[in-house]
Design a protein around this motif. Sequence first.
Motif, mmCIF file in Angstrom:
data_model
loop_
_atom_site.group_PDB
_atom_site.id
_atom_site.type_symbol
_atom_site.label_atom_id
_atom_site.label_comp_id
_atom_site.label_asym_id
_atom_site.label_seq_id
_atom_site.Cartn_x
_atom_site.Cartn_y
_atom_site.Cartn_z
ATOM 1 N N ILE A 237 -1.646 -0.258 15.574
ATOM 2 C CA ILE A 237 -2.477 0.859 16.029
ATOM 3 C C ILE A 237 -3.887 0.312 16.187
ATOM 4 O O ILE A 237 -4.430 -0.312 15.256
ATOM 5 N N ALA A 238 -4.474 0.507 17.338
ATOM 6 C CA ALA A 238 -5.776 -0.087 17.640
ATOM 7 C C ALA A 238 -6.793 0.244 16.541
ATOM 8 O O ALA A 238 -6.957 1.407 16.152
ATOM 9 N N ASN A 239 -7.467 -0.815 16.041
ATOM 10 C CA ASN A 239 -8.572 -0.712 15.077
ATOM 11 C C ASN A 239 -8.163 -0.191 13.698
ATOM 12 O O ASN A 239 -9.025 0.097 12.875
ATOM 13 N N HIS A 240 -6.890 -0.049 13.430
ATOM 14 C CA HIS A 240 -6.439 0.463 12.142
ATOM 15 C C HIS A 240 -5.648 -0.600 11.382
ATOM 16 O O HIS A 240 -5.017 -1.473 11.984
ATOM 17 N N LYS A 241 -5.683 -0.491 10.070
ATOM 18 C CA LYS A 241 -4.953 -1.410 9.202
ATOM 19 C C LYS A 241 -3.960 -0.632 8.348
ATOM 20 O O LYS A 241 -4.098 0.574 8.138
ATOM 21 N N PHE A 242 -2.961 -1.357 7.862
ATOM 22 C CA PHE A 242 -1.886 -0.757 7.087
ATOM 23 C C PHE A 242 -1.820 -1.400 5.707
ATOM 24 O O PHE A 242 -2.198 -2.561 5.524
ATOM 25 N N THR A 243 -1.289 -0.639 4.763
ATOM 26 C CA THR A 243 -0.892 -1.189 3.466
ATOM 27 C C THR A 243 0.595 -0.910 3.299
ATOM 28 O O THR A 243 1.009 0.249 3.138
ATOM 29 N N VAL A 244 1.394 -1.953 3.369
ATOM 30 C CA VAL A 244 2.844 -1.807 3.209
ATOM 31 C C VAL A 244 3.148 -1.495 1.753
ATOM 32 O O VAL A 244 2.699 -2.203 0.846
ATOM 33 N N VAL A 245 3.916 -0.430 1.522
ATOM 34 C CA VAL A 245 4.270 -0.040 0.155
ATOM 35 C C VAL A 245 5.773 -0.017 -0.070
ATOM 36 O O VAL A 245 6.229 0.093 -1.217
ATOM 37 N N ALA A 246 6.574 -0.131 0.994
ATOM 38 C CA ALA A 246 8.027 -0.173 0.832
ATOM 39 C C ALA A 246 8.656 -0.750 2.088
ATOM 40 O O ALA A 246 8.117 -0.612 3.195
ATOM 41 N N ILE A 247 9.797 -1.398 1.908
ATOM 42 C CA ILE A 247 10.615 -1.899 3.006
ATOM 43 C C ILE A 247 12.066 -1.581 2.684
ATOM 44 O O ILE A 247 12.510 -1.720 1.542
ATOM 45 N N ASP A 248 12.802 -1.112 3.670
ATOM 46 C CA ASP A 248 14.229 -0.824 3.463
ATOM 47 C C ASP A 248 14.473 0.029 2.214
ATOM 48 O O ASP A 248 15.421 -0.188 1.465
ATOM 49 N N ALA A 249 13.588 1.004 1.986
ATOM 50 C CA ALA A 249 13.686 1.920 0.839
ATOM 51 C C ALA A 249 13.610 1.185 -0.495
ATOM 52 O O ALA A 249 14.247 1.592 -1.477
#
Length: 570
Positions: A237-249
Motif C-alpha cells: 500500500i503506497a506510503n504505508h508499512k505493515f507489522t506482520v503478527v500472524a501467518i497461516d493462522a
Amino acid sequence: MRRSLVFLAWALALLACSSSFASARIVRHTFNVGNLTVNRLCRDQVITAVNGGLPGPAIVARDGDTLVVRVNNISPYNVTIHWHGVFQLMSAWADGPEYITQCPIRPGQSYTYRFNVSRQEGTLLWHAHFKALRATIHGALIIRPARGRTYPFPAPFREIPIVLGEWWNADIMDIEEEAVSLGRPPNVSNAFTINGQPGDLFPCSSNNTVRFTLVQGRTYLLRIINAALNTPLFFKIANHKFTVVAIDASYTDPYDSDVLVLSPGQTIDALMTADQAPARYYMAASAYVVPPLAPYVNISTTAIVSYIGAAASTAAPLMPVMPAANDSDTGHRFLSNLTGLTSSPHWTPVPLEIDERMFVVVGLGLTPCENPSGVCGGPNGLNIAASMNNVSFELPTGLSIMEALVNNVSGIYTTDFPDNPPVTFDYTSPSNAQNPEFLGTVKGTRVKQFKYNATVEMVFQNTAVLSSDDHPMHLHGLNFYVVAQGFGNYNPQTDGANFNLVNPQERNTVVVPAFGWVVIRFRANNPGVWFVHCHIDGHVPWGMANAFIIENGPTPDTTLPPPPADLPQC
C-alpha cells in the motif's frame, strides 16, 4: 458442612462446564455452488462460484466453535470443499480433497461438512478441491480467539479481509483440461484481483475497483489471503508499512515491512496504522515469478484506500513502487525472516528428537505422451510431469484413500513412497536442466505411512530440471515448523548447524524456493490421510503431490472415527 462444601464444588464445576459450553457456538452456513455470469475485462464470463459471489462468503468463527456447512452442488461439475489450514482434529473425513478423504459431491447432490476449529487463531481460507475450481470457489475463513481471550497484540480498530486471486477470460476447467491433455502448462491468467475485482489498471474495471475507507490515526488488522491459482504475489500500500503478527493462522513475532509476500494458499495477518496525510492511496498486488522465461501478468491489481477527510481530487491515487517480478532477494528476505511467537497460547516446542527423516526432491520431469495425437507439449513431444522423489502422484478414482484405509481395501494405493530420491545429483545446476538421466518420472499412488505421534523431519529440495520456480508445498491436517531454508543443494552438515529450533515460523504452506530448499519438522499426531501437495494448481494434475497416512493412537480420542453415513460415494 461437608455436604455443603461438596454441593458447592459440584455447582462451581457445573458452572465452569456450562460457561465452557456457552463460549463455543455452532456456526452454520449454506453453500450453493452454481454457475453464474459475471462481467470482467470488458466481457461476460461464466464462472462457478458459491452463493453468487466472487469471492464467496467469509466464514467467521472463534477458537472452539463447531462449523456446519451444507454444500448444495447445482453446478455442472463435481465439487468438494477443503478448509485450508484447519487441523480437522478427529474430523479428517471433513478435510475435503477429492479421492483423498472423500469422493466428490456430484452435480445435483448435497453434503454437510461438520468439524470443530480447535487450537487455532487467525486467517485461513476455504476453497474447492476438485481440479481447478478453486480459481473461483474460495473465500476467507477467520478464526478469532476464544471468548475471554484477546489477541497477543493491541486490539485493532477494524479488521479488513483481503482476498487476492487470478482471473481468466475463459472457462478455467477447459483451460486445465487442455493443459493436461496436451501435457503442458496451463494458459497464464489475464488479470489478478483484489476481492474479485482487477482494479483501475485493467480495462473496463475502474467502476468496480474495490475501495476501503480509513480513519487517520487508527490501526487496522489486514487479513490477507492469496487465493490465486498459480502465482505468488507481492503486496503493498503506497506510503504505508505493515507489522506482520500472524501467518497461516499462527502468531509470529512482530515483523515490520513495507512489502508482504504470499504464495498461493498462504495467509498473512498484518497491522497497519493509517498514519499518512488524508488522501487516496493504491493497494496493489503484483506477480512474484522467478523463472526468467515464465509468462505472467505484468500489471498490478489495485484497490483504493481513502482517508476520511481527504480532499476531493480527480488525480489518480498514489501508486506504490512494486518489486520486480523476479526480485527473489525481497521475496526470500521476507519469507525467511519470520519467526514464531513462543508466548502464544497454542505454541508447542519444536521436536528435537526425530523418528522419521525424509529427503524429498520436488521438480519437473517427463512421462510418455498420452494424447491421442501422439504429441504433447513437453520437450521431444513428451508429457511434462511434476513429481516428488520422481513419483508423479495419481489420484485414485474408484474410492478415496481414507475409505480404502479404514475398510482395508487393496489396490487403491501402496505405502512405498520413497524417503529419498532414486538418484543423487547436482539438483540446482542449470547444466542438468535437460539431462535425460534425471527427466524420467513414474506415475503411481504411493503414499507414506507414519506411526502415531512420530516426529518427522523433511527436506524439500528443488531442482533445475526443465525449469525451477517456487513451489508452495501445503500439508493438510497439520502445521509444521520451518526450521531452515536456503539456496543451492541442501547440505546436512553445514545447513543443519543453522537450524532454528527455538522460535521458527509455524505454517501449513511453505515456499520451496527456486534453486533452493526448505526443512520442516512436525509431529504426526492427527490420525487420518493427509494430502501434501504443491499449491500451484498446474503442478497438482502433473503429480507434485502425495498423501501421508497417520496411524491411530493408543486411545479412543486418538483413533480415527468411522466415516459419516452421508459421505459422498464414488
